[in-house]
Structures are given as C-alpha cells and as structure tokens.
Design an enzyme around this catalytic site. Sequence first.
Site, PDB file in Angstrom:
ATOM      1  CB  VAL A  11      -0.949  -0.020   1.225  1.00 14.91           C
ATOM      2  CG1 VAL A  11      -1.675   1.305   1.374  1.00 14.91           C
ATOM      3  CG2 VAL A  11      -1.957  -1.151   1.077  1.00 14.91           C
ATOM      4  CD  GLU A 151      -4.857   2.121  -2.024  1.00 20.18           C
ATOM      5  OE1 GLU A 151      -4.367   3.236  -1.821  1.00 20.18           O
ATOM      6  OE2 GLU A 151      -5.514   1.862  -3.051  1.00 20.18           O
ATOM      7  CG  PHE A 152     -10.871   0.688  -1.972  1.00 18.85           C
ATOM      8  CD1 PHE A 152     -11.550  -0.082  -1.035  1.00 18.85           C
ATOM      9  CD2 PHE A 152     -10.970   2.072  -1.899  1.00 18.85           C
ATOM     10  CE1 PHE A 152     -12.336   0.517  -0.055  1.00 18.85           C
ATOM     11  CE2 PHE A 152     -11.754   2.677  -0.922  1.00 18.85           C
ATOM     12  CZ  PHE A 152     -12.440   1.903   0.001  1.00 18.85           C
ATOM     13  CG  ASN A 208     -11.042  -5.886   1.833  1.00 16.32           C
ATOM     14  OD1 ASN A 208     -11.221  -5.512   0.671  1.00 16.32           O
ATOM     15  ND2 ASN A 208      -9.860  -5.798   2.430  1.00 16.32           N
ATOM     16  CB  ALA A 252     -16.412 -21.595  -7.882  1.00 16.45           C
ATOM     17  CB  CYS A 260      -6.553  -7.896   2.149  1.00 20.12           C
ATOM     18  SG  CYS A 260      -5.070  -6.995   1.697  1.00 20.12           S
ATOM     19  NE  ARG A 327       1.647 -10.803   3.074  1.00 21.42           N
ATOM     20  CZ  ARG A 327       1.597  -9.466   3.099  1.00 21.42           C
ATOM     21  NH1 ARG A 327       1.515  -8.834   4.247  1.00 21.42           N
ATOM     22  NH2 ARG A 327       1.657  -8.778   1.982  1.00 21.42           N
TER      23      ARG A 327
HETATM   24  C1  UGA Z   1      -8.135  -7.305  -1.834  1.00 20.32           C
HETATM   25  C2  UGA Z   1      -9.199  -6.372  -2.438  1.00 20.32           C
HETATM   26  O1  UGA Z   1      -9.631  -6.870  -3.703  1.00 20.32           O
HETATM   27  C3  UGA Z   1      -8.653  -4.947  -2.626  1.00 20.32           C
HETATM   28  O2  UGA Z   1      -9.693  -4.091  -3.063  1.00 20.32           O
HETATM   29  C4  UGA Z   1      -8.123  -4.465  -1.271  1.00 20.32           C
HETATM   30  O3  UGA Z   1      -7.538  -3.165  -1.389  1.00 20.32           O
HETATM   31  C5  UGA Z   1      -7.057  -5.425  -0.770  1.00 20.32           C
HETATM   32  O4  UGA Z   1      -7.648  -6.740  -0.618  1.00 20.32           O
HETATM   33  C6  UGA Z   1      -6.605  -4.926   0.582  1.00 20.32           C
HETATM   34  O5  UGA Z   1      -7.429  -4.874   1.514  1.00 20.32           O
HETATM   35  O6  UGA Z   1      -5.463  -4.446   0.695  1.00 20.32           O
HETATM   36  P1  UGA Z   1      -6.005  -8.660  -2.814  1.00 20.32           P
HETATM   37  O7  UGA Z   1      -6.023  -9.371  -1.506  1.00 20.32           O
HETATM   38  O8  UGA Z   1      -4.743  -8.081  -3.316  1.00 20.32           O
HETATM   39  O9  UGA Z   1      -7.066  -7.411  -2.777  1.00 20.32           O
HETATM   40  O10 UGA Z   1      -6.510  -9.658  -3.934  1.00 20.32           O
HETATM   41  P2  UGA Z   1      -7.878 -10.038  -4.663  1.00 20.32           P
HETATM   42  O11 UGA Z   1      -7.657  -9.918  -6.109  1.00 20.32           O
HETATM   43  O12 UGA Z   1      -9.030  -9.326  -4.089  1.00 20.32           O
HETATM   44  O13 UGA Z   1      -7.981 -11.585  -4.315  1.00 20.32           O
HETATM   45  C7  UGA Z   1      -8.098 -12.055  -2.981  1.00 20.32           C
HETATM   46  C8  UGA Z   1      -8.306 -13.547  -2.963  1.00 20.32           C
HETATM   47  O14 UGA Z   1      -9.611 -13.882  -3.439  1.00 20.32           O
HETATM   48  C9  UGA Z   1      -7.333 -14.356  -3.838  1.00 20.32           C
HETATM   49  O15 UGA Z   1      -6.883 -15.479  -3.124  1.00 20.32           O
HETATM   50  C10 UGA Z   1      -8.164 -14.768  -5.047  1.00 20.32           C
HETATM   51  O16 UGA Z   1      -7.722 -15.977  -5.610  1.00 20.32           O
HETATM   52  C11 UGA Z   1      -9.531 -14.924  -4.388  1.00 20.32           C
HETATM   53  N1  UGA Z   1     -10.649 -14.786  -5.350  1.00 20.32           N
HETATM   54  C12 UGA Z   1     -10.885 -13.598  -5.958  1.00 20.32           C
HETATM   55  C13 UGA Z   1     -11.477 -15.884  -5.600  1.00 20.32           C
HETATM   56  O17 UGA Z   1     -11.288 -16.988  -5.046  1.00 20.32           O
HETATM   57  N2  UGA Z   1     -12.518 -15.726  -6.481  1.00 20.32           N
HETATM   58  C14 UGA Z   1     -12.773 -14.555  -7.091  1.00 20.32           C
HETATM   59  O18 UGA Z   1     -13.753 -14.490  -7.881  1.00 20.32           O
HETATM   60  C15 UGA Z   1     -11.930 -13.463  -6.836  1.00 20.32           C
END
Ligand code: UGA
Length: 446
Positions: A11, A151-152, A208, A252, A260, A327
């Site tokens: 971030v 932050e998003f 989140n 899925a 996060c 992580r």
């Molecule tokens: C997430 C949020 O998407 C961000 O908006 C946020 O800023 C960030 O956390 C944070 O709080 O800092 P991130 O953890 O980097 O981002 O990754 P994502 O792309 O959201 O994926 C998170 C997890 O969900 C991954 O393990 C991914 O494989 C899983 N996922 C995602 C699924 O299993 N299915 C989906 O359809 C989407």
Amino acid sequence: MKISVVGTGYVGLVTGVCLAEIGHDVVCIDTDVQKIHKMRRGQSPIYEPGLDDLMTKNIQEGRLYFTNIHKEGFKDSEIIFIAVGTPQLPDGSANLNFIENVAQDISTYVANDAIVVTKSTVPVGTNYHIQKIIQRNIADDIKIRIASNPEFLREGSAVQDTFNGDRIVIGTDDVETADILEKMYAPLNIPVFKTDISSSEMIKYASNAFLATKISFINEISNICEKLGANVEDVANGMGYDKRIGRNFLNAGIGYGGSCFPKDTQALVQIAGGVEHDFKLLKSVIEVNNSQQKSLIEKIKHRVQNVKNIKIAALGLAFKPNTDDMREAASIPILSSLAEEGALITAYDPIAIENAMDILPSNIQYSNSIKKTLEGADIALIVTEWDEVKSIDLNVFKNLMNTPIVFDGRNCFDLDLIEESDIEYYSMGRKTINPYKYTHIQQPTF
Ligand code: UGA
C-alpha cells in the site's frame, strides 16, 4: 504538494510512487535500511507489475525519495500517510502496534502543520486514537488534522488499480481537510466520496467482507452444483448479467487468501463482537472459505485412497497470480496436508518459490518449469491460475505425466477442450471428465 508516506509495503510504496507520478514531491519512510538502499536504486522490494519502472522514472525526475530517518522524511510535509501493517492478533483482531509507533514518531518529529492520513486498514475509532497519541506530545503551536483514506488496490495490479480506481474514499471531520485531499488526488480523475472518519474506516472492512462473501457464496453454490451436475461457471455467468449482482468475484475455487480478506474478515467479526454484535454471516463466510481447501484435499484422497508415495505436481503456489505473496495462500494448507500424508510433491510457481520455501514443509521439491514439474507425475494439482498455467497445451499433461490426472482448484480449463482430451479432470463445481480413466492409480472401494 509535499507528501510523506510511512511504510513501504504494497500500500505505502504504490501510493508513494503513484503520487509522485501525478506530480507531488514524495518521501517514503521505512525503518528497514536495506530496503531503503534497494528502493533508492529504483528496485521494488515487492513484485508488482510496472512498479520498478515508475520508481526509476520518478527518482530520476526528482519527485521521489526514500529515507529511514523520520525527522528528515517529515520535513515540511503537508500530508503524511500512515501505511504500515495491521497484522492479525491471535484472537483475530488487528494489531495496532505499528500504527501507534508511527503516531508516536509523528508527534516527536513533525515540526509543521500537517494532515495525517491513515491508509492502513484500521478498526473504527483508530484515527481518533492516532490523533490522541499525536496530540499528547506534539508542540502546542503545531496543528495536526487527521483523515481516513482507505486503500482498495489489489496486489498484482496495484499500479493499474491506483490509476483506475472506482472511487477514492476520504473520511474527515472538516470540509477543508477533505478538500485538500481531493485536490491532491485530482490528477487521477477518479470519483471522490467524502464522509466522516468512522464511516470511512468501516467502508474498507465492509468492502473486503462483502467481496469475501461473494467468493464464499459462489463456492457454496459450486459445491451444490457439483452434486447436482450443474456448471458453476455458467451459473456465475448467468448471474453476472444482472447488474445488481455483477460477474466480478464470482470465480469458484479453493477460496480466498492473501494479506487482506482472511485478516479483515476476522477483524470485522472482532469489531462487531466488540459492540456485542454476533456477525453470523461473516463467520460463515470464513468457515466456508476454510472448508474449500479441505474439499480439494478430500477429492484427491477419495480418488487415490492413500496419497502416500503418489507423485503430485503442484502448479502455482502464490495466493493469486501476478504476485510472489504466499500469505494465507491456499497452497499452504493443501500441500502441507498432502505432504504430511506422504505424497511426493514437486511444486512450481513462476515467482513465489523463494517465499514458499520458508513456509511449506521441507520435503516438498521445487522445479523451475511446468514441464519439468509434470514429468512422471501421477497427479497435477492446480493451485494458482497463472496465465502460464491456463495456457498449458493439454497434450503436455498426456505426454509428460505418468497418469494425466488433473485436479484443478481454479477452473483453468474449458470443459469442452478437456472433453476432447484424454485427461482425467476434476475441477470445482463442474462435472468430472473421464472419472477413474487411469486405473493403474488405486481405485476407491465403495
Ligand atoms: C483485496 C481487495 O480486492 C482490494 O480491493 C483491497 O484493497 C485489498 O484486498 C486490501 O485490503 O489491501 P487482494 O487481496 O490483493 O485485494 O486480492 P484479490 O484480487 O481481491 O484476491 C483475494 C483472494 O480472493 C485471492 O486469493 C483470489 O484468488 C480470491 N478470489 C478472488 C477468488 O477466489 N474468487 C474470485 O472471484 C476473486
């Protein structure tokens, strides 16, 4: 504007670099001297597409600096971002030690009026707690105002997300502070939503938690689809046409990981508990997530009866593609459990192997190419949907493996294509193709 950013994790560093890119003078502060030296050379300590180039450019153009000395970093700063970690405590709540230390440093070293902006994900009320710590020690003639600005961005697309975000949330107690921050972000041309500090802090957790809920929801649907012979991908596509639902975050698989969602969902359960609210829905979301990984392990065990001495080629280790972050990666519980039961695992990931080695059981072997990993394997196990994995020529499984049995935890392949191949294929929430085709691996006894 003159800006300081404390903390150079995903971030903090991405925020600092992107603010420099839109024309601000940015100093990034971190206590890790090695990291500071590396970043001064334009090398990002984290893997993030596009970040190194932007760092080098902005260092060369004189808008981006790095220091480990707070006093130097805070000098003349109009805006100070707090972007340090809020890791999970054993009870699931957020550890605020790093945040409190930064507040202490601000109170000790800041010598002019400034706005202190919290980017880290913090429980509701933390910004006021930060304000109290700062005001306890700071000189009377220095005016510090506070703001919450969650932050998003997502790891792996952090730079892209910063320049193309859906919204910027600014939580303040006064209009002037919000206006200054809006002006700072103006070159990004992203909609700004202004609110009070507590609501802003909650927006982050609620966002989140909602995304995590979408994932667990579709995973539950996927489990039911599997039993009824429906296809979860088609179900998600059909649902996604409805704009009120949307197609995003309905993939899925073996659940969410990363730094996060697991931490923030646990923290929100704790925050709710703190005001005597039992957040039952979110507790179930967490439970469903944990059970997704177990269900893949069970599928494998059901297929081979006993994983002892079964050669497993694990493809992908990071918690998601385009990152080396391990992580809370699904690979950890899945591979640890299989290794413990005697499976002979060789694992491949394009960039996360170094991080994985410190975490995964020592009897796991690593390989530097997909083909080498698959050679002679009894089972291929897809854990992370890297593009490289999704684009494997299906003949490769057939030609290189001892038995082309694929367990796909991320639904990487089109079922029609798989059906044309000779692969025995198990995925998530979709029908199995060629079940028990390769009989020289043990069959279950029903
Ligand atoms: C997430 C949020 O998407 C961000 O908006 C946020 O800023 C960030 O956390 C944070 O709080 O800092 P991130 O953890 O980097 O981002 O990754 P994502 O792309 O959201 O994926 C998170 C997890 O969900 C991954 O393990 C991914 O494989 C899983 N996922 C995602 C699924 O299993 N299915 C989906 O359809 C989407």
